[in-house]
Design a protein around this motif. Structure first.
Motif, mmCIF file in Angstrom:
data_model
loop_
_atom_site.group_PDB
_atom_site.id
_atom_site.type_symbol
_atom_site.label_atom_id
_atom_site.label_comp_id
_atom_site.label_asym_id
_atom_site.label_seq_id
_atom_site.Cartn_x
_atom_site.Cartn_y
_atom_site.Cartn_z
ATOM 1 N N VAL A 126 -61.686 0.112 -34.988
ATOM 2 C CA VAL A 126 -61.391 0.264 -33.559
ATOM 3 C C VAL A 126 -60.795 1.654 -33.326
ATOM 4 C CG1 VAL A 126 -59.989 -0.584 -31.646
ATOM 5 C CG2 VAL A 126 -61.029 -2.202 -33.247
ATOM 6 N N GLN A 127 -61.398 2.387 -32.417
ATOM 7 C CA GLN A 127 -60.944 3.749 -32.133
ATOM 8 C C GLN A 127 -60.195 3.872 -30.810
ATOM 9 O OE1 GLN A 127 -61.281 6.554 -34.261
ATOM 10 N NE2 GLN A 127 -61.673 4.805 -35.601
ATOM 11 N N SER A 128 -60.483 2.965 -29.870
ATOM 12 C CA SER A 128 -59.846 3.047 -28.557
ATOM 13 C C SER A 128 -59.437 1.657 -28.101
ATOM 14 C CB SER A 128 -60.803 3.670 -27.532
ATOM 15 O OG SER A 128 -61.973 2.877 -27.399
ATOM 16 N N ARG A 151 -56.986 5.780 -32.163
ATOM 17 C CA ARG A 151 -56.580 7.135 -31.795
ATOM 18 C C ARG A 151 -56.342 7.316 -30.299
ATOM 19 N NH1 ARG A 151 -54.880 7.312 -35.859
ATOM 20 N NH2 ARG A 151 -53.442 8.568 -34.690
ATOM 21 N N ARG A 152 -56.929 6.421 -29.470
ATOM 22 C CA ARG A 152 -56.796 6.577 -28.018
ATOM 23 C C ARG A 152 -56.401 5.242 -27.399
ATOM 24 N NH1 ARG A 152 -61.517 8.341 -29.436
ATOM 25 N NH2 ARG A 152 -62.656 6.708 -28.289
ATOM 26 N N ILE A 153 -55.314 5.262 -26.636
ATOM 27 C CA ILE A 153 -54.806 4.061 -25.963
ATOM 28 C C ILE A 153 -54.610 4.370 -24.494
ATOM 29 C CG2 ILE A 153 -52.903 2.412 -25.798
ATOM 30 C CD1 ILE A 153 -52.334 2.920 -28.763
ATOM 31 N N ALA A 188 -63.091 1.654 -20.062
ATOM 32 C CA ALA A 188 -63.842 1.133 -21.201
ATOM 33 C C ALA A 188 -63.144 1.459 -22.521
ATOM 34 C CB ALA A 188 -65.253 1.730 -21.207
ATOM 35 N N SER A 189 -63.201 0.519 -23.460
ATOM 36 C CA SER A 189 -62.650 0.744 -24.795
ATOM 37 C C SER A 189 -63.247 -0.256 -25.775
ATOM 38 C CB SER A 189 -61.115 0.614 -24.787
ATOM 39 O OG SER A 189 -60.719 -0.747 -24.743
ATOM 40 N N ASP A 190 -62.855 -0.108 -27.049
ATOM 41 C CA ASP A 190 -63.297 -1.049 -28.080
ATOM 42 C C ASP A 190 -62.547 -2.372 -28.007
ATOM 43 O OD1 ASP A 190 -64.981 0.933 -29.134
ATOM 44 O OD2 ASP A 190 -63.371 1.729 -30.415
ATOM 45 N N VAL A 209 -63.258 -7.221 -18.686
ATOM 46 C CA VAL A 209 -64.061 -7.655 -19.830
ATOM 47 C C VAL A 209 -65.383 -6.901 -19.893
ATOM 48 C CG1 VAL A 209 -65.350 -9.611 -20.788
ATOM 49 C CG2 VAL A 209 -62.990 -9.917 -20.005
ATOM 50 N N ALA A 210 -65.973 -6.612 -18.747
ATOM 51 C CA ALA A 210 -67.295 -5.981 -18.698
ATOM 52 C C ALA A 210 -67.338 -4.632 -19.414
ATOM 53 C CB ALA A 210 -67.740 -5.819 -17.246
ATOM 54 N N VAL A 211 -66.212 -3.918 -19.467
ATOM 55 C CA VAL A 211 -66.221 -2.572 -20.059
ATOM 56 C C VAL A 211 -65.427 -2.501 -21.363
ATOM 57 C CG1 VAL A 211 -66.622 -1.418 -17.861
ATOM 58 C CG2 VAL A 211 -64.270 -1.874 -18.586
ATOM 59 N N ASN A 212 -65.080 -3.659 -21.931
ATOM 60 C CA ASN A 212 -64.348 -3.692 -23.205
ATOM 61 C C ASN A 212 -65.063 -4.602 -24.192
ATOM 62 O OD1 ASN A 212 -61.459 -2.277 -23.041
ATOM 63 N ND2 ASN A 212 -61.983 -3.052 -21.024
ATOM 64 N N ALA A 213 -65.112 -4.163 -25.450
ATOM 65 C CA ALA A 213 -65.941 -4.844 -26.447
ATOM 66 C C ALA A 213 -65.308 -6.107 -27.014
ATOM 67 C CB ALA A 213 -66.274 -3.877 -27.586
#
Length: 280
Positions: A126-128, A151-153, A188-190, A209-213
């Motif tokens: 997970v990177q974001s 690395r990105r929050i 959006a994020s992981d 939810v639509a833009v997060n994995a």
């Protein structure tokens, strides 16, 4: 025979404290752990607010071994003894261990619990991440994500000024953290982690939810939350507060007893307790 005032083989006492506390699953989890380990230990619950905590701890006799602490005690807990580095970083603690020599040591097992829950769910690389909320659980989450290599929050806050300590924490940990007002469009994020109160995310759950994995909602009762339902409807990996509670409790049990217990033992106890408390 006694050791530091505790009779050899005597029953040890532990408990969970916070407010409200009647709903807590911690007694069910810890008693299941003791049964698995063959320990005749007691684990109770105590309704306490922050200004009552120090007096309660001062009154604990040598039979006491550990105290789990939930809201609103996680900041006041830092004043109870020698503070572990992770708890100091997170500016929040949830575990107090009474050592046999009279020392008191303070830990944060939420950080390791979140790391282990995400790892067990297969969320590697997970990177974001997006965090909804700015409280004590959010601070522990920032530390957990940094340990996982995120690395990105993005922190989403109703009152952005309350997120300022998170910016300083992330800078120290080498993580890029930005703050977004609650009403801005979803980012959006992981991984999306909600540390917000029950119902706070409901009106925008499908949008987030639509833009997060993947979705992690730290609430475990009532379950599923609207956010979790939206995640399931969109085929996301969904984790609940039970995942966090179980994995942090595994670490608490180890700190308090010196022994490890399989997470599945605590999962079974937690699911059974939740089922028993569900409306017919």
């Amino acid at each position: 025979m006694t050791v530091d005032g505790v009779p050899a083989g005597a029953q040890r006492r532990c408990a969970v404290a916070g407010s409200p506390i009647a709903h807590s699953l911690s007694p069910a989890l810890h008693h299941a752990a003791y049964a698995h380990l063959g320990l005749d230990w007691e684990y109770g619950r105590h309704e306490l607010v922050a200004d009552q905590l120090a007096g309660f701890v001062a009154g604990c006799d040598p039979s006491w071994r550990g105290l789990s602490m939930t809201m609103p005690l996680k900041e006041a807990a830092l004043e109870l003894g020698e503070v572990d580095e992770i708890a100091r970083l997170a500016m929040a603690a949830n575990t107090l261990v009474f050592e046999d020599d009279g020392a008191r040591r303070v830990y944060n097992t939420d950080v390791g619990g979140l790391v282990n829950a995400l790892t067990a769910a297969g969320l590697h690389g997970v990177q974001s991440a997006v965090i909804l909320g700015t409280g004590a659980t959010a601070r522990s989450t920032v530390v957990s994500l940094a340990r996982l290599g995120v690395r990105r929050i993005t922190v989403v806050a109703r009152t952005p000024a309350k997120a300022l300590p998170l910016i300083s924490l992330a800078d120290y940990l080498g993580v890029q953290l930005t703050v977004q007002p609650w009403t801005d469009p979803a980012v959006a994020s992981d991984l999306l982690i909600s540390t917000a109160a029950a119902g706070a995310v409901d009106d925008r759950a499908p949008e987030w939810v639509a833009v997060n994995a993947a979705v992690f909602d730290v609430i475990y009762d009532p379950w599923p939350t609207v956010l979790a339902q939206a995640g399931a409807a969109q085929d996301r990996i969904v984790l609940s507060g039970l995942d966090l509670l179980v994995h942090q409790a595994v670490l608490q049990v180890e700190l308090m007893t010196g022994s490890t217990v399989p997470a599945e033992v605590l999962y079974d106890a937690g699911r059974t307790a939740l089922a028993a408390n569900s409306p017919a």
